[in-house]
Design a protein around this motif. Structure first.
Motif, PDB file in Angstrom:
ATOM      1  N   THR A 203       0.967  -1.154  -0.197  1.00  0.00           N
ATOM      2  CA  THR A 203       0.167   0.017  -0.062  1.00  0.00           C
ATOM      3  C   THR A 203       0.877   1.377   0.044  1.00  0.00           C
ATOM      4  OG1 THR A 203      -1.882  -1.028   1.199  1.00  0.00           O
ATOM      5  CG2 THR A 203      -1.598   1.512   1.258  1.00  0.00           C
ATOM      6  N   LEU A 204       0.495   2.120  -0.805  1.00  0.00           N
ATOM      7  CA  LEU A 204       1.380   3.526  -0.959  1.00  0.00           C
ATOM      8  C   LEU A 204       0.459   4.393  -0.446  1.00  0.00           C
ATOM      9  CD1 LEU A 204       3.345   5.576  -2.268  1.00  0.00           C
ATOM     10  CD2 LEU A 204       1.950   5.159  -4.184  1.00  0.00           C
TER      11      LEU A 204
ATOM     12  N   GLY B 277      -3.582   1.007  -2.767  1.00  0.00           N
ATOM     13  CA  GLY B 277      -3.676  -0.002  -2.101  1.00  0.00           C
ATOM     14  C   GLY B 277      -3.507  -1.371  -2.938  1.00  0.00           C
ATOM     15  N   ASN B 278      -3.310  -2.498  -2.305  1.00  0.00           N
ATOM     16  CA  ASN B 278      -3.176  -3.775  -3.318  1.00  0.00           C
ATOM     17  C   ASN B 278      -2.217  -3.649  -4.294  1.00  0.00           C
ATOM     18  OD1 ASN B 278      -4.798  -5.058  -1.341  1.00  0.00           O
ATOM     19  ND2 ASN B 278      -6.688  -4.728  -2.296  1.00  0.00           N
ATOM     20  N   ILE B 279      -1.225  -3.316  -4.243  1.00  0.00           N
ATOM     21  CA  ILE B 279      -0.171  -2.894  -5.353  1.00  0.00           C
ATOM     22  C   ILE B 279       0.468  -4.292  -5.486  1.00  0.00           C
ATOM     23  CG2 ILE B 279       2.024  -1.679  -6.328  1.00  0.00           C
ATOM     24  CD1 ILE B 279       0.987   0.876  -4.545  1.00  0.00           C
TER      25      ILE B 279
ATOM     26  N   HIS C 151       2.105  -5.865   2.898  1.00  0.00           N
ATOM     27  CA  HIS C 151       0.985  -6.406   3.484  1.00  0.00           C
ATOM     28  C   HIS C 151       1.465  -8.191   3.976  1.00  0.00           C
ATOM     29  CE1 HIS C 151      -2.103  -4.618   0.671  1.00  0.00           C
ATOM     30  NE2 HIS C 151      -1.430  -3.759   1.026  1.00  0.00           N
ATOM     31  N   ALA C 152       0.839  -8.267   5.126  1.00  0.00           N
ATOM     32  CA  ALA C 152       1.113  -9.499   5.885  1.00  0.00           C
ATOM     33  C   ALA C 152       0.668 -10.837   4.861  1.00  0.00           C
ATOM     34  CB  ALA C 152       0.680  -9.543   7.136  1.00  0.00           C
TER      35      ALA C 152
ATOM     36  N   PHE D 146       7.273  -0.267   5.517  1.00  0.00           N
ATOM     37  CA  PHE D 146       8.376  -0.953   4.910  1.00  0.00           C
ATOM     38  C   PHE D 146       9.411   0.018   4.344  1.00  0.00           C
ATOM     39  CE2 PHE D 146      10.021  -2.844   1.068  1.00  0.00           C
ATOM     40  CZ  PHE D 146      10.524  -3.902   1.539  1.00  0.00           C
ATOM     41  N   ALA D 147       8.977   1.062   3.798  1.00  0.00           N
ATOM     42  CA  ALA D 147       9.913   1.991   3.160  1.00  0.00           C
ATOM     43  C   ALA D 147       9.199   3.420   3.252  1.00  0.00           C
ATOM     44  CB  ALA D 147       9.910   1.595   1.655  1.00  0.00           C
TER      45      ALA D 147
END
Length: 240
Positions: free
Chosen positions: A101-102, A126-128, A163-164, A202-203
């Motif tokens: 997700t961005l 989302g959901n990239i 995402h997990a 994450f980033a």
């Protein structure tokens, strides 16, 4: 006659190769050196991304590459507003089969008001799948990060959430188009993370907006963000 023709052809080949080798190489914009996790955390602490937006626990270990045609985010560098009017190219060390997700937020929009601890949501996808941003689910359209002339300090921050279990997320978010301000205001990244189970970012990357006389002013920005639909009936922020 045949020998002479072969010599001529051979000479032309040698001459062509000489021109190819001697031709100046096209200059490429050098990619900045990779930042270490320690350097990333240092920058986040220096400019109060930690703890204003995210906690120090689980600090992002990767840098997002955020690039416009004439500018690049560099963990806190100043960029004039006129260079960020279009949606940037975004990349990070993504893996195939993984979803991300961005999120882009403006934590300083309401500085000096009772909502100073809130953020303004600038962009959300989302959901990239992998690093293919264009294939993600667009939840909030990108709007240009405009710095008012009156503010001397204005941060714009990008986050990537991993995402997990390599699964997609079912989002419960209003679809925000580019000319809608509803629910963009009073956003909180930390509550968004808690809502969808993102333990940490994450980033990350960020820059400081610089006022530019060619960028839209407060009146033009207000007109650009006019909401065609009624605002929520409650004055309480969606993320309070």
């Amino acid at each position: 006659m045949h020998i002479t023709f072969c010599v001529i052809i051979l000479f032309q080949i040698i001459l062509l190769n000489f021109h190819v080798l001697a031709a100046p190489k096209t200059a490429r914009t050098p990619r900045p050196p990779k930042k270490s996790p320690a350097k990333i955390k240092e920058r986040l602490l220096k400019f109060n991304i930690i703890p204003d937006i995210i906690p120090s626990v689980g600090c992002p270990r990767h840098e997002i590459q955020v690039v416009w045609p004439k500018a690049r985010a560099e963990l806190g560098n100043p960029i004039p507003s006129v260079y960020t009017m279009t949606q940037p190219e975004v990349s990070w060390p993504a893996r195939q089969g993984q979803y991300y997700t961005l999120l882009m937020v403006d934590p300083d929009r309401d500085k000096g008001t009772k909502f100073k601890d809130h953020e303004f949501q600038c962009w959300l996808i989302g959901n990239i799948p992998g690093g293919n941003v264009s294939a993600g689910k667009k939840l909030t359209d990108y709007i240009p990060p405009i710095k008012p002339k009156s503010l001397d300090y204005h941060r714009f921050v990008f986050f990537i959430f991993k995402h997990a279990n390599k699964t997609t997320v079912t989002y419960d978010e209003p679809r925000l188009i580019s000319d809608s301000e509803a629910f963009r205001a009073h956003f909180r990244t930390l509550k968004f993370m808690q809502k969808y189970g993102f333990k940490n970012a994450f980033a990350v990357n960020f820059f400081h907006g610089e006022w530019d006389q060619w960028a839209p002013g407060p009146e033009e920005e207000a007109e650009m963000l006019t909401t065609p639909s009624p605002l929520p009936t409650t004055t309480k922020g969606y993320w309070d």
